[in-house]
Design a protein around this motif. Structure first.
Motif, PDB file in Angstrom:
ATOM      1  N   VAL A   1       2.678   8.928   3.212  1.00 26.11           N
ATOM      2  CA  VAL A   1       2.693   7.941   2.136  1.00 26.11           C
ATOM      3  C   VAL A   1       3.997   7.154   2.135  1.00 26.11           C
ATOM      4  CG1 VAL A   1       1.142   9.268   0.647  1.00 26.11           C
ATOM      5  CG2 VAL A   1       3.630   9.558   0.417  1.00 26.11           C
ATOM      6  N   CYS A   2       3.927   5.932   1.602  1.00 24.85           N
ATOM      7  CA  CYS A   2       5.105   5.097   1.403  1.00 24.85           C
ATOM      8  C   CYS A   2       5.579   5.270  -0.034  1.00 24.85           C
ATOM      9  CB  CYS A   2       4.773   3.632   1.669  1.00 24.85           C
ATOM     10  SG  CYS A   2       6.136   2.522   1.256  1.00 24.85           S
ATOM     11  N   ASP A   3       6.813   5.706  -0.199  1.00 20.69           N
ATOM     12  CA  ASP A   3       7.396   5.814  -1.541  1.00 20.69           C
ATOM     13  C   ASP A   3       8.705   5.024  -1.595  1.00 20.69           C
ATOM     14  OD1 ASP A   3       8.551   7.616   0.209  1.00 20.69           O
ATOM     15  OD2 ASP A   3       8.874   9.178  -1.281  1.00 20.69           O
ATOM     16  N   GLY A   4       8.659   3.830  -1.000  1.00 18.23           N
ATOM     17  CA  GLY A   4       9.798   2.922  -1.054  1.00 18.23           C
ATOM     18  C   GLY A   4      10.675   3.023   0.176  1.00 18.23           C
ATOM     19  N   ALA A   5      11.582   2.042   0.291  1.00 19.23           N
ATOM     20  CA  ALA A   5      12.510   1.996   1.427  1.00 19.23           C
ATOM     21  C   ALA A   5      13.745   2.821   1.102  1.00 19.23           C
ATOM     22  CB  ALA A   5      12.889   0.548   1.720  1.00 19.23           C
ATOM     23  N   LYS A   6      13.979   3.886   1.881  1.00 18.65           N
ATOM     24  CA  LYS A   6      15.113   4.776   1.635  1.00 18.65           C
ATOM     25  C   LYS A   6      15.325   5.654   2.863  1.00 18.65           C
ATOM     26  CE  LYS A   6      11.395   7.151   0.700  1.00 18.65           C
ATOM     27  NZ  LYS A   6      10.337   6.672   1.572  1.00 18.65           N
ATOM     28  N   SER A   7      16.251   6.588   2.785  1.00 21.27           N
ATOM     29  CA  SER A   7      16.680   7.356   3.966  1.00 21.27           C
ATOM     30  C   SER A   7      15.547   8.096   4.675  1.00 21.27           C
ATOM     31  CB  SER A   7      17.776   8.351   3.572  1.00 21.27           C
ATOM     32  OG  SER A   7      18.944   7.668   3.179  1.00 21.27           O
ATOM     33  N   SER A   8      14.584   8.605   3.928  1.00 20.28           N
ATOM     34  CA  SER A   8      13.533   9.395   4.583  1.00 20.28           C
ATOM     35  C   SER A   8      12.630   8.547   5.468  1.00 20.28           C
ATOM     36  CB  SER A   8      12.702  10.162   3.551  1.00 20.28           C
ATOM     37  OG  SER A   8      12.004   9.282   2.704  1.00 20.28           O
TER      38      SER A   8
ATOM     39  N   SER B   1       0.850  -1.180   0.000  1.00 20.85           N
ATOM     40  CA  SER B   1       0.000   0.000   0.000  1.00 20.85           C
ATOM     41  C   SER B   1       0.887   1.232   0.000  1.00 20.85           C
ATOM     42  CB  SER B   1      -0.898   0.015   1.245  1.00 20.85           C
ATOM     43  OG  SER B   1      -1.583   1.250   1.361  1.00 20.85           O
ATOM     44  N   ALA B   2       0.349   2.326  -0.495  1.00 16.31           N
ATOM     45  CA  ALA B   2       1.058   3.599  -0.407  1.00 16.31           C
ATOM     46  C   ALA B   2       0.902   4.231   0.970  1.00 16.31           C
ATOM     47  CB  ALA B   2       0.560   4.561  -1.476  1.00 16.31           C
ATOM     48  N   TYR B   3       0.212   3.542   1.861  1.00 15.22           N
ATOM     49  CA  TYR B   3       0.063   3.999   3.249  1.00 15.22           C
ATOM     50  C   TYR B   3       1.301   3.567   4.026  1.00 15.22           C
ATOM     51  CZ  TYR B   3      -2.223   4.543   7.844  1.00 15.22           C
ATOM     52  OH  TYR B   3      -2.554   4.919   9.121  1.00 15.22           O
ATOM     53  N   CYS B   4       1.985   4.503   4.651  1.00 16.55           N
ATOM     54  CA  CYS B   4       3.242   4.219   5.346  1.00 16.55           C
ATOM     55  C   CYS B   4       3.011   3.330   6.568  1.00 16.55           C
ATOM     56  CB  CYS B   4       3.917   5.518   5.764  1.00 16.55           C
ATOM     57  SG  CYS B   4       5.440   5.287   6.697  1.00 16.55           S
ATOM     58  N   GLY B   5       3.635   2.144   6.565  1.00 16.87           N
ATOM     59  CA  GLY B   5       3.477   1.210   7.673  1.00 16.87           C
ATOM     60  C   GLY B   5       4.068   1.697   8.973  1.00 16.87           C
ATOM     61  N   ALA B   6       4.997   2.660   8.909  1.00 17.04           N
ATOM     62  CA  ALA B   6       5.565   3.221  10.138  1.00 17.04           C
ATOM     63  C   ALA B   6       4.499   3.894  10.986  1.00 17.04           C
ATOM     64  CB  ALA B   6       6.679   4.216   9.812  1.00 17.04           C
ATOM     65  N   VAL B   7       3.440   4.374  10.340  1.00 17.77           N
ATOM     66  CA  VAL B   7       2.333   5.004  11.073  1.00 17.77           C
ATOM     67  C   VAL B   7       1.705   4.009  12.048  1.00 17.77           C
ATOM     68  CG1 VAL B   7       0.009   5.975  10.821  1.00 17.77           C
ATOM     69  CG2 VAL B   7       1.845   6.696   9.273  1.00 17.77           C
ATOM     70  N   ASN B   8       1.397   2.805  11.552  1.00 15.55           N
ATOM     71  CA  ASN B   8       0.836   1.762  12.414  1.00 15.55           C
ATOM     72  C   ASN B   8       1.823   1.371  13.509  1.00 15.55           C
ATOM     73  OD1 ASN B   8      -0.193   0.458   9.323  1.00 15.55           O
ATOM     74  ND2 ASN B   8      -1.585   1.407  10.763  1.00 15.55           N
TER      75      ASN B   8
ATOM     76  N   GLU C   1      -0.062   3.849  -7.482  1.00 15.17           N
ATOM     77  CA  GLU C   1       0.271   3.829  -8.912  1.00 15.17           C
ATOM     78  C   GLU C   1       0.925   5.146  -9.341  1.00 15.17           C
ATOM     79  OE1 GLU C   1      -3.344   2.870 -10.917  1.00 15.17           O
ATOM     80  OE2 GLU C   1      -3.461   0.856 -10.034  1.00 15.17           O
ATOM     81  N   GLU C   2       0.432   6.248  -8.799  1.00 16.83           N
ATOM     82  CA  GLU C   2       1.003   7.556  -9.149  1.00 16.83           C
ATOM     83  C   GLU C   2       2.421   7.696  -8.606  1.00 16.83           C
ATOM     84  OE1 GLU C   2       0.962  10.772 -11.376  1.00 16.83           O
ATOM     85  OE2 GLU C   2      -0.796   9.475 -11.180  1.00 16.83           O
ATOM     86  N   ILE C   3       2.651   7.201  -7.403  1.00 14.16           N
ATOM     87  CA  ILE C   3       3.998   7.241  -6.815  1.00 14.16           C
ATOM     88  C   ILE C   3       4.973   6.443  -7.683  1.00 14.16           C
ATOM     89  CG2 ILE C   3       5.405   6.397  -4.879  1.00 14.16           C
ATOM     90  CD1 ILE C   3       3.060   7.203  -3.038  1.00 14.16           C
ATOM     91  N   ILE C   4       4.549   5.275  -8.139  1.00 18.54           N
ATOM     92  CA  ILE C   4       5.417   4.460  -9.001  1.00 18.54           C
ATOM     93  C   ILE C   4       5.745   5.210 -10.286  1.00 18.54           C
ATOM     94  CG2 ILE C   4       5.528   2.348 -10.392  1.00 18.54           C
ATOM     95  CD1 ILE C   4       3.852   1.008  -8.136  1.00 18.54           C
ATOM     96  N   ARG C   5       4.734   5.869 -10.890  1.00 18.09           N
ATOM     97  CA  ARG C   5       4.992   6.635 -12.116  1.00 18.09           C
ATOM     98  C   ARG C   5       5.994   7.764 -11.867  1.00 18.09           C
ATOM     99  NH1 ARG C   5      -0.584   5.341 -13.296  1.00 18.09           N
ATOM    100  NH2 ARG C   5      -1.344   7.158 -12.153  1.00 18.09           N
ATOM    101  N   ILE C   6       5.868   8.409 -10.720  1.00 14.30           N
ATOM    102  CA  ILE C   6       6.807   9.488 -10.374  1.00 14.30           C
ATOM    103  C   ILE C   6       8.213   8.923 -10.211  1.00 14.30           C
ATOM    104  CG2 ILE C   6       7.482  11.084  -8.524  1.00 14.30           C
ATOM    105  CD1 ILE C   6       4.426  11.512  -8.046  1.00 14.30           C
ATOM    106  N   MET C   7       8.329   7.793  -9.522  1.00 15.11           N
ATOM    107  CA  MET C   7       9.647   7.220  -9.231  1.00 15.11           C
ATOM    108  C   MET C   7      10.375   6.726 -10.479  1.00 15.11           C
ATOM    109  SD  MET C   7       8.719   5.263  -5.667  1.00 15.11           S
ATOM    110  CE  MET C   7      10.320   4.511  -5.422  1.00 15.11           C
ATOM    111  N   ILE C   8       9.611   6.277 -11.492  1.00 19.29           N
ATOM    112  CA  ILE C   8      10.271   5.796 -12.715  1.00 19.29           C
ATOM    113  C   ILE C   8      10.352   6.896 -13.776  1.00 19.29           C
ATOM    114  CG2 ILE C   8       9.600   3.409 -12.291  1.00 19.29           C
ATOM    115  CD1 ILE C   8       7.411   3.688 -14.386  1.00 19.29           C
TER     116      ILE C   8
END
Length: 205
Positions: free
Chosen positions: A133-140, A91-98, A196-203
């Motif tokens: 939002v979750c936009d992948g595993a990275k420094s942020s 999901s684009a929902y950040c799991g760190a929130v939970n 889906e929009e996040i993936i389009r932005i990332m690529i």
């Protein structure tokens, strides 16, 4: 991004800051190639760090028994899993929130809280940071973890001072389980197009 160091340098070394900083530092190291093992929660190492490190920091500071620490860790982990289950694996929902809300629940228990304190801590925390939002595993991720833990701690402190979010405050509705259903719907259904929009932005599309 050295989020832990930034927090300690700019916000001092009180207990809540240290809890956020230690968890953020663990994520920072992991996201940048540290090969040490990490416990997972809901299939995620970052979420595992988030539900455990702040609780351990509080437990050490409060000098509680090992049994109480283990109970707090069980509560934190299970609360995070319970929140994450209706959202699903991706999901684009950040799991760190939970996980941050789960950590808040564990900390509430360590500080003497019971069922009411725990459920209000979780609802308050989710009302604050459910938009991350979750936009992948990275420094942020480290900064998102710090923000989610902050929400968990703030959620507990709010309730202890007679403050809380009520039915009708955004996604919050009457009853903890009803609110968790709303969060699950947001994460699973509402974030589908966002993902889906996040993936389009990332690529670069």
């Amino acid at each position: 991004a050295n989020i832990g160091k930034v927090l300690l340098k700019n916000s001092g070394d009180d207990l809540s800051v240290r809890a956020k900083a230690m968890a953020a530092a663990g994520s920072d190291a992991r996201m940048n190639g540290c090969g040490l093992p990490v416990v997972i929660n809901s299939g995620s190492g970052n979420q595992g760090i988030t539900v455990s490190v702040p609780v351990i920091v509080y437990a050490k500071a409060l000098k509680v028994s090992k049994e109480k620490l283990y109970r707090a860790l069980a509560l934190s982990n299970l609360a995070a899993i319970h929140q994450k289950t209706p959202i699903g694996r991706l999901s684009a929902y950040c799991g760190a929130v939970n996980a941050g809300a789960g950590a808040g629940a564990g900390i509430a228990y360590l500080c003497g809280g019971g069922y009411e304190e725990v459920i209000h801590t979780i609802v308050n925390a989710l009302a604050i940071v459910s938009g991350i939002v979750c936009d992948g595993a990275k420094s942020s991720c480290a900064a998102k973890i710090a923000s989610s833990i902050e929400a968990g701690i703030l959620g507990y402190n709010m309730y202890m001072q007679g403050q809380q979010f009520f039915d009708g405050d955004g996604i919050v509705t009457k009853g903890v389980e009803a609110t968790l259903r709303n969060v699950g719907r947001l994460g699973k259904e509402g974030m589908r197009e966002t993902n889906e929009e996040i993936i389009r932005i990332m690529i670069g599309e």
